[in-house]
Design a protein around this motif. Structure first.
Motif, PDB file in Angstrom:
ATOM      1  N   ALA A 104       0.854  -1.197   0.000  1.00  0.00           N
ATOM      2  CA  ALA A 104       0.000   0.000   0.000  1.00  0.00           C
ATOM      3  C   ALA A 104       0.883   1.238   0.000  1.00  0.00           C
ATOM      4  O   ALA A 104       2.110   1.134   0.010  1.00  0.00           O
ATOM      5  CB  ALA A 104      -0.893  -0.015   1.248  1.00  0.00           C
ATOM      6  N   LEU A 105       0.239   2.387   0.018  1.00  0.00           N
ATOM      7  CA  LEU A 105       0.968   3.660   0.082  1.00  0.00           C
ATOM      8  C   LEU A 105       1.614   3.844   1.451  1.00  0.00           C
ATOM      9  O   LEU A 105       2.726   4.346   1.570  1.00  0.00           O
ATOM     10  CB  LEU A 105      -0.063   4.771  -0.110  1.00  0.00           C
ATOM     11  CG  LEU A 105       0.265   5.948  -0.954  1.00  0.00           C
ATOM     12  CD1 LEU A 105       0.264   5.531  -2.406  1.00  0.00           C
ATOM     13  CD2 LEU A 105      -0.800   7.035  -0.731  1.00  0.00           C
ATOM     14  N   ASN A 106       0.875   3.455   2.486  1.00  0.00           N
ATOM     15  CA  ASN A 106       1.339   3.681   3.859  1.00  0.00           C
ATOM     16  C   ASN A 106       0.634   2.714   4.817  1.00  0.00           C
ATOM     17  O   ASN A 106      -0.241   1.941   4.399  1.00  0.00           O
ATOM     18  CB  ASN A 106       1.089   5.145   4.273  1.00  0.00           C
ATOM     19  CG  ASN A 106      -0.365   5.554   4.068  1.00  0.00           C
ATOM     20  OD1 ASN A 106      -1.278   4.745   4.259  1.00  0.00           O
ATOM     21  ND2 ASN A 106      -0.593   6.786   3.667  1.00  0.00           N
ATOM     22  N   THR A 107       1.000   2.795   6.078  1.00  0.00           N
ATOM     23  CA  THR A 107       0.471   1.854   7.079  1.00  0.00           C
ATOM     24  C   THR A 107      -1.043   2.005   7.249  1.00  0.00           C
ATOM     25  O   THR A 107      -1.746   1.007   7.460  1.00  0.00           O
ATOM     26  CB  THR A 107       1.165   2.096   8.442  1.00  0.00           C
ATOM     27  OG1 THR A 107       2.575   2.094   8.219  1.00  0.00           O
ATOM     28  CG2 THR A 107       0.814   1.020   9.443  1.00  0.00           C
ATOM     29  N   GLY A 108      -1.530   3.242   7.144  1.00  0.00           N
ATOM     30  CA  GLY A 108      -2.976   3.467   7.303  1.00  0.00           C
ATOM     31  C   GLY A 108      -3.769   2.693   6.261  1.00  0.00           C
ATOM     32  O   GLY A 108      -4.750   2.003   6.575  1.00  0.00           O
ATOM     33  N   GLU A 109      -3.340   2.781   5.005  1.00  0.00           N
ATOM     34  CA  GLU A 109      -4.021   2.035   3.939  1.00  0.00           C
ATOM     35  C   GLU A 109      -3.913   0.527   4.164  1.00  0.00           C
ATOM     36  O   GLU A 109      -4.881  -0.212   3.981  1.00  0.00           O
ATOM     37  CB  GLU A 109      -3.391   2.368   2.582  1.00  0.00           C
ATOM     38  CG  GLU A 109      -3.818   3.686   1.999  1.00  0.00           C
ATOM     39  CD  GLU A 109      -3.467   3.802   0.508  1.00  0.00           C
ATOM     40  OE1 GLU A 109      -3.819   4.823  -0.078  1.00  0.00           O
ATOM     41  OE2 GLU A 109      -2.833   2.876  -0.053  1.00  0.00           O
ATOM     42  N   ALA A 110      -2.725   0.087   4.549  1.00  0.00           N
ATOM     43  CA  ALA A 110      -2.517  -1.360   4.756  1.00  0.00           C
ATOM     44  C   ALA A 110      -3.443  -1.884   5.850  1.00  0.00           C
ATOM     45  O   ALA A 110      -4.023  -2.973   5.727  1.00  0.00           O
ATOM     46  CB  ALA A 110      -1.057  -1.626   5.116  1.00  0.00           C
ATOM     47  N   THR A 111      -3.612  -1.099   6.901  1.00  0.00           N
ATOM     48  CA  THR A 111      -4.490  -1.508   8.010  1.00  0.00           C
ATOM     49  C   THR A 111      -5.928  -1.659   7.507  1.00  0.00           C
ATOM     50  O   THR A 111      -6.626  -2.627   7.850  1.00  0.00           O
ATOM     51  CB  THR A 111      -4.416  -0.450   9.137  1.00  0.00           C
ATOM     52  OG1 THR A 111      -3.054  -0.301   9.510  1.00  0.00           O
ATOM     53  CG2 THR A 111      -5.242  -0.858  10.345  1.00  0.00           C
ATOM     54  N   GLU A 112      -6.367  -0.721   6.673  1.00  0.00           N
ATOM     55  CA  GLU A 112      -7.740  -0.809   6.140  1.00  0.00           C
ATOM     56  C   GLU A 112      -7.910  -2.038   5.248  1.00  0.00           C
ATOM     57  O   GLU A 112      -8.967  -2.685   5.259  1.00  0.00           O
ATOM     58  CB  GLU A 112      -8.069   0.459   5.340  1.00  0.00           C
ATOM     59  CG  GLU A 112      -8.248   1.679   6.225  1.00  0.00           C
ATOM     60  CD  GLU A 112      -8.512   2.962   5.429  1.00  0.00           C
ATOM     61  OE1 GLU A 112      -8.547   4.025   6.070  1.00  0.00           O
ATOM     62  OE2 GLU A 112      -8.676   2.899   4.179  1.00  0.00           O
ATOM     63  N   MET A 113      -6.897  -2.369   4.490  1.00  0.00           N
ATOM     64  CA  MET A 113      -6.968  -3.548   3.606  1.00  0.00           C
ATOM     65  C   MET A 113      -7.093  -4.822   4.441  1.00  0.00           C
ATOM     66  O   MET A 113      -7.901  -5.721   4.147  1.00  0.00           O
ATOM     67  CB  MET A 113      -5.728  -3.603   2.708  1.00  0.00           C
ATOM     68  CG  MET A 113      -5.680  -2.461   1.696  1.00  0.00           C
ATOM     69  SD  MET A 113      -3.992  -2.058   1.145  1.00  0.00           S
ATOM     70  CE  MET A 113      -3.623  -3.409   0.050  1.00  0.00           C
ATOM     71  N   ILE A 114      -6.312  -4.901   5.498  1.00  0.00           N
ATOM     72  CA  ILE A 114      -6.345  -6.092   6.366  1.00  0.00           C
ATOM     73  C   ILE A 114      -7.687  -6.163   7.094  1.00  0.00           C
ATOM     74  O   ILE A 114      -8.276  -7.250   7.229  1.00  0.00           O
ATOM     75  CB  ILE A 114      -5.139  -6.057   7.336  1.00  0.00           C
ATOM     76  CG1 ILE A 114      -3.857  -6.307   6.528  1.00  0.00           C
ATOM     77  CG2 ILE A 114      -5.298  -7.055   8.466  1.00  0.00           C
ATOM     78  CD1 ILE A 114      -2.574  -5.986   7.252  1.00  0.00           C
ATOM     79  N   ASP A 115      -8.189  -5.016   7.525  1.00  0.00           N
ATOM     80  CA  ASP A 115      -9.528  -4.986   8.161  1.00  0.00           C
ATOM     81  C   ASP A 115     -10.581  -5.533   7.199  1.00  0.00           C
ATOM     82  O   ASP A 115     -11.489  -6.258   7.604  1.00  0.00           O
ATOM     83  CB  ASP A 115      -9.906  -3.551   8.566  1.00  0.00           C
ATOM     84  CG  ASP A 115      -9.147  -3.092   9.804  1.00  0.00           C
ATOM     85  OD1 ASP A 115      -8.507  -3.942  10.463  1.00  0.00           O
ATOM     86  OD2 ASP A 115      -9.178  -1.881  10.090  1.00  0.00           O
TER      87      ASP A 115
END
Ligand SMILES: NC(=O)c1ccc[n+]([C@@H]2O[C@H](COP(=O)([O-])OP(=O)(O)OC[C@H]3O[C@@H](n4cnc5c(N)ncnc54)[C@H](OP(=O)(O)O)[C@@H]3O)[C@@H](O)[C@H]2O)c1
Length: 330
Positions: A104-115
């Motif tokens: 992802a672009l950053n950790t925030g996006e990655a967290t949303e993807m995993i959610d």
């Protein structure tokens, strides 16, 4: 949701660029898998890809690909800027997803993807293929077994000359830059072979006129005491090897270290041993993803969600230090 073990897993390829072609060829050659559809931003490009690779269905949008009832798993192979939305759309449509690195672009996006994977109870994995390459797995085993003693340092480089000003590598709005594309490998290779996450990373870099990182060099320290150094650039070609130094010897990893087939173990007092391993490239990660899905898992036990989030945190820290902020983050 476990997949019936007798039927092949049906892949949908999201995007039609270089790595999408490579993965399609790979899956075509694998048992228990088939590529049944491709999605592109245009019907014409989807059709061209479908006819080149003998893919039965070609969709003119990502949403159409994700709504195809014949697809079980989507391979997201777009620029980094598109990974979040394409992955979340696929998961919400009930598909499993393997998403290219950088995740992802950053950790925030990655967290949303995993959610989204958790919410939809679907498999999601970052396509960090290096962590499945047999020689790399064997290097990790030797390090953890203490074959070259306590690890003191690891250094690795991945620099390529990618000069096209219009390609995705140099576009800030496509989340270009050396780190997310190339530097991710020398940054995370030590994490995998050491089996630990750095406690600190420091980086310096030079940016392009367009505001992405052209060249970055950095150092990371690990809880075990090991120190790693990494270099990456879009402006020149480096040697692409990696060197692992321990108190009782060293391992020289033959280039390209991120999908190497061989390495040399130099143990103190013994003759060097050159070791060669089989290497089927992207097939190792694809086979792992399918095995996890067939067994009802929603994440990898190799590239875990925690590992992916830790990688994203490292990339965020490096980008902050070298001053790269993508337009969508402003
Ligand atoms: N594992 C590996 O060895 C490896 C190697 C290379 C790259 N990668 C990763 O794979 C991903 C894709 O890399 P690539 O080299 O295949 O890229 P590429 O050749 O530039 O292709 C990217 C594709 O993404 C699609 N796309 C969707 N939205 C786009 C947009 N806004 N702008 C441009 N293209 C868009 C396009 O396909 P359509 O026109 O069909 O929509 C395009 O062909 C990246 O995450 C990269 O880091 C991994």
């Amino acid at each position: 949701m476990p997949h019936k073990s007798t039927s092949p897993l049906r892949w949908g390829i999201a995007s039609t660029g270089g790595i999408a072609e490579q993965m399609t060829r790979t899956i075509h050659a694998m048992p228990g898998a088939e590529v049944v559809a491709v999605g592109s931003r245009s019907q014409k490009t989807a059709d061209r890809f479908a006819s080149k690779f003998n893919v039965p269905r070609a969709h003119p949008s990502h949403t159409d690909l994700c709504n195809d009832p014949n697809v079980d798993i989507i391979y997201v192979a777009s620029p980094h800027s598109e990974h979040h939305d394409m992955t979340v759309i696929a998961l919400n449509a009930g598909k499993h997803v393997v998403c290219e690195k950088a995740f992802a672009l950053n950790t925030g996006e990655a967290t949303e993807m995993i959610d989204a994977a958790r919410r939809n109870n679907r498999f999601l994995m970052e396509a960090m293929w290096t962590w499945f390459i047999p020689a790399v797995v064997d290097i990790r085993r030797r390090i953890i077994a203490g074959e070259i003693g306590k690890i003191v340092s690891i250094d690795a480089d991945f620099c390529l000359n990618i000069s096209d000003p219009n390609g995705r590598h140099r576009q800030a709005d496509l989340a270009g830059g050396a780190m997310l594309d190339l530097g991710i490998y020398p940054l995370t290779f030590p994490c995998f072979v050491l089996g630990e996450h750095p406690d600190e990373v420091k980086a310096i870099g030079r940016l392009t006129d367009g505001g992405v990182d052209a060249t970055v060099a950095g150092v990371a320290t690990f809880p075990s005491g090991a120190i790693s150094t990494f270099q990456t650039s879009l402006d020149a070609v480096s040697g692409h090897g990696a060197r692992i130094v321990g108190t009782m010897g060293r391992i020289d990893v033959d280039p390209p270290f991120w999908f190497t087939s061989s390495f040399t173990v130099h143990s103190h007092g013994a003759n060097p041993r050159h070791i060669t391993m089989p290497n089927e490239g992207l097939a190792h990660e694809a086979a792992h993803a399918m095995e996890r899905i067939r067994n009802g898992h929603i994440q990898s036990n190799v590239v875990t969600w925690d590992a992916t989030l830790q990688t994203m945190q490292l990339l965020d820290a490096v980008r902050k230090q070298v001053g790269v902020v993508y337009p969508s983050e402003r």
